[in-house]
Design a protein around this motif. Structure first.
Motif, mmCIF file in Angstrom:
data_model
loop_
_atom_site.group_PDB
_atom_site.id
_atom_site.type_symbol
_atom_site.label_atom_id
_atom_site.label_comp_id
_atom_site.label_asym_id
_atom_site.label_seq_id
_atom_site.Cartn_x
_atom_site.Cartn_y
_atom_site.Cartn_z
ATOM 1 N N SER A 245 0.836 -1.206 0.000
ATOM 2 C CA SER A 245 0.000 0.000 0.000
ATOM 3 C C SER A 245 0.871 1.256 0.000
ATOM 4 O O SER A 245 1.986 1.254 0.532
ATOM 5 C CB SER A 245 -0.918 0.018 1.224
ATOM 6 O OG SER A 245 -1.787 -1.094 1.228
ATOM 7 N N PRO A 246 0.375 2.332 -0.574
ATOM 8 C CA PRO A 246 1.133 3.592 -0.540
ATOM 9 C C PRO A 246 1.196 4.152 0.873
ATOM 10 O O PRO A 246 0.412 3.766 1.745
ATOM 11 C CB PRO A 246 0.326 4.509 -1.465
ATOM 12 C CG PRO A 246 -1.067 3.957 -1.414
ATOM 13 C CD PRO A 246 -0.914 2.470 -1.284
ATOM 14 N N THR A 247 2.118 5.057 1.089
ATOM 15 C CA THR A 247 2.230 5.723 2.387
ATOM 16 C C THR A 247 0.949 6.493 2.676
ATOM 17 O O THR A 247 0.432 7.213 1.817
ATOM 18 C CB THR A 247 3.426 6.684 2.403
ATOM 19 O OG1 THR A 247 4.607 5.964 2.054
ATOM 20 C CG2 THR A 247 3.599 7.315 3.767
ATOM 21 N N ARG A 248 0.419 6.337 3.882
ATOM 22 C CA ARG A 248 -0.751 7.092 4.306
ATOM 23 C C ARG A 248 -0.387 8.062 5.418
ATOM 24 O O ARG A 248 0.685 7.959 6.001
ATOM 25 C CB ARG A 248 -1.856 6.149 4.796
ATOM 26 C CG ARG A 248 -2.875 5.733 3.727
ATOM 27 C CD ARG A 248 -2.377 4.642 2.805
ATOM 28 N NE ARG A 248 -2.068 3.394 3.452
ATOM 29 C CZ ARG A 248 -2.960 2.435 3.715
ATOM 30 N NH1 ARG A 248 -4.217 2.600 3.418
ATOM 31 N NH2 ARG A 248 -2.569 1.285 4.248
ATOM 32 N N GLY A 249 -1.311 8.983 5.744
ATOM 33 C CA GLY A 249 -1.082 9.965 6.793
ATOM 34 C C GLY A 249 -0.945 11.364 6.230
ATOM 35 O O GLY A 249 -0.796 11.560 5.016
ATOM 36 N N SER A 250 -0.961 12.353 7.123
ATOM 37 C CA SER A 250 -0.937 13.750 6.676
ATOM 38 C C SER A 250 0.366 14.138 6.000
ATOM 39 O O SER A 250 0.418 15.140 5.276
ATOM 40 C CB SER A 250 -1.184 14.674 7.881
ATOM 41 O OG SER A 250 -0.115 14.586 8.819
#
Length: 469
Positions: free
Chosen positions: A90-95
């Motif tokens: 999965s791609p990097t998540r978060g702000s």
């Protein structure tokens, strides 16, 4: 334990250690860091129920024993699930996910400084799964993997902390990757809980619930505004969440709570006898579990029944709402530590989080139910199996009418009856049986009745807990 006490306690546990330059100091720092990783992991689980201490496997984490032992070398764990690979891909998540230069720098630092991260060269690929600044702290989750094995590292530091500070910060190292990974901590004055699912999955929450007059728990689900993850801060760590992937519910249950060890101390002075202690403990367990799962916990619960369970004669008490309609808790045993029973022995999953079964032999047992009648309360009697708590085929029924003489269960697949003594009766009713409970007085007069509604598998307050990865 209050929210402030919990937050402060976890902050002390996860506090960073000041580095030493000498080799011996470095060795000591490494040992402290390993202990800190174990305790910070426990802190993630503690955040699930803010009024007490819960030490338990949370959704998606699985068997925590290898993680809590923190195996030497940080070499990870075999990956046998396609869902885990989907999470790792999965791609990097978060702000901070869109800040590619920062994500690249975190990747480089956590790869180069594996000693501080607690990981070995056995997992050559490094990937940032999560990077965020919105919970009052900077949080990163980094995956290390080879073609066959993987592990996660979670670190928490001040907002805007640079990667080299983060890799040395408090956190969890060598954590098994799970399809739905749950992490959390309390540090820098902030308590947070993260649920991270594979890309394409949708997370939803139901912070509050209501109990109908029929005894059914109703929730309104709200999709998370963030793709494939949900980051909850202190005020929002309650209720239920679920994960939908490819049109199917893969995970559903209380936020931050799975099954395991419940530790809390009832308020007020210590009672003089075991029954009073069991009554206080039941009320405390009710408040913790009802509030943590988002069910109404006000006004304060009352004692619905107390007495001694046949056989060993253990003190027990039922706590629930004064109206008699809503969630109820049966506490068997007078101690402040308890094991929560959620399923029959065939469906129960191990809840050993590093505490030996022998050390928990004297712990109390807790079971939950929902009642729809103020005239009677019925809860499964919890028992022990393989070191954890399970629900048995024994059903404790406590009529409200002092004239009650007998209780019977009549329905498909079950017929049972028992005399009422000392305000209660215990019936043998198989799990999942479709029966009606009837309270009879002198001459067979019907005093009260209630249908018994029970889901199969794991449940809390008759809400089914699901994990289908």
């Amino acid at each position: 334990m209050t929210v402030d006490e919990l937050r402060n306690g976890l902050a002390r546990i996860a506090a960073s250690v000041v580095p030493d330059d000498d080799p011996y100091g470095r060795l000591l720092r490494h040992a402290r860091r390993r202990r800190r990783a174990r305790w910070a992991g426990g802190g993630a689980l503690l955040a699930g129920l803010l009024a007490t201490t819960l030490v338990a496997p949370v959704p998606g984490v699985g068997d925590l024993r290898p993680w809590l032992r923190d195996p030497e070398g940080g070499s990870g764990y075999p990956v046998t699930s396609d869902w885990v690979w989907r999470l790792l891909d999965s791609p990097t998540r978060g702000s901070l996910a869109a800040d590619r230069s920062l994500v690249d720098e975190i990747t480089r630092v956590f790869d180069q400084d594996r000693d501080e991260a607690g990981m070995s060269d056995a997992l050559p690929t490094v990937k940032v799964l999560f990077a965020d600044d919105t919970a009052g702290v900077r949080t990163v989750v980094v995956a290390y993997h080879s073609d066959t094995a993987a592990a996660l590292v979670s670190k928490t530091g001040p907002v805007k902390a640079p990667p080299r500070e983060l890799v040395r910060a408090a956190g969890v190292s060598n954590l098994p990757a799970a399809p739905f990974t749950v992490l959390g901590d309390s540090i820098e004055g902030s308590t947070w809980l993260l649920g991270l699912a594979p890309a394409g999955c949708v997370l939803s929450t139901a912070p509050a619930a209501a109990v109908t007059t029929d005894g059914d728990v109703r929730r309104t689900w709200q999709p998370a505004p963030t793709p494939g993850y949900l980051l909850l801060t202190e005020q929002r760590i309650r209720g239920w969440w679920r994960v939908d992937c490819d049109g199917a519910i893969q995970e559903q249950g209380p936020v931050g709570l799975r099954t395991g060890e419940l530790t809390g101390k009832p308020s007020g002075p210590a009672p003089d006898d075991e029954l009073r202690a069991a009554e206080q403990a039941a009320v405390a367990s009710y408040q913790v579990l009802a509030e943590g799962t988002g069910l109404p916990a006000d006004p304060a619960p009352v004692r619905r029944w107390s007495g001694r369970i046949p056989g060993e004669g253990l003190p027990a008490s039922i706590a629930g709402p004064a109206s008699g309609v809503g969630p109820v808790v049966l506490q068997v045993g007078a101690g402040p530590k308890a094991l929560l029973a959620m399923a029959a022995s065939d469906d129960a999953r191990p809840d050993d989080t590093g505490t030996s079964a022998a050390s928990r032999v004297d712990w109390a047992l807790v079971a939950t139910a929902v009642t729809s009648s103020p005239e009677l309360t019925a809860v499964r009697v919890p028992g022990r199996s393989g070191g954890h708590a399970v629900l048995t085929d024994q059903l404790l029924v406590a009529p409200a009418d002092d004239e009650a003489v007998e209780v019977e269960a009549i329905g498909t697949g079950a017929r049972s009856a028992a005399r009422v003594q000392y305000g209660f009766a215990v019936l043998s009713v198989p799990m999942g049986a479709d029966v009606t409970l009837r309270v009879l007085g002198a001459g067979g007069k019907l005093l009260a009745s209630q249908e018994l509604h029970e889901p199969t598998g794991e449940r809390i307050f008759n809400e089914q807990v699901r994990s289908a990865w």
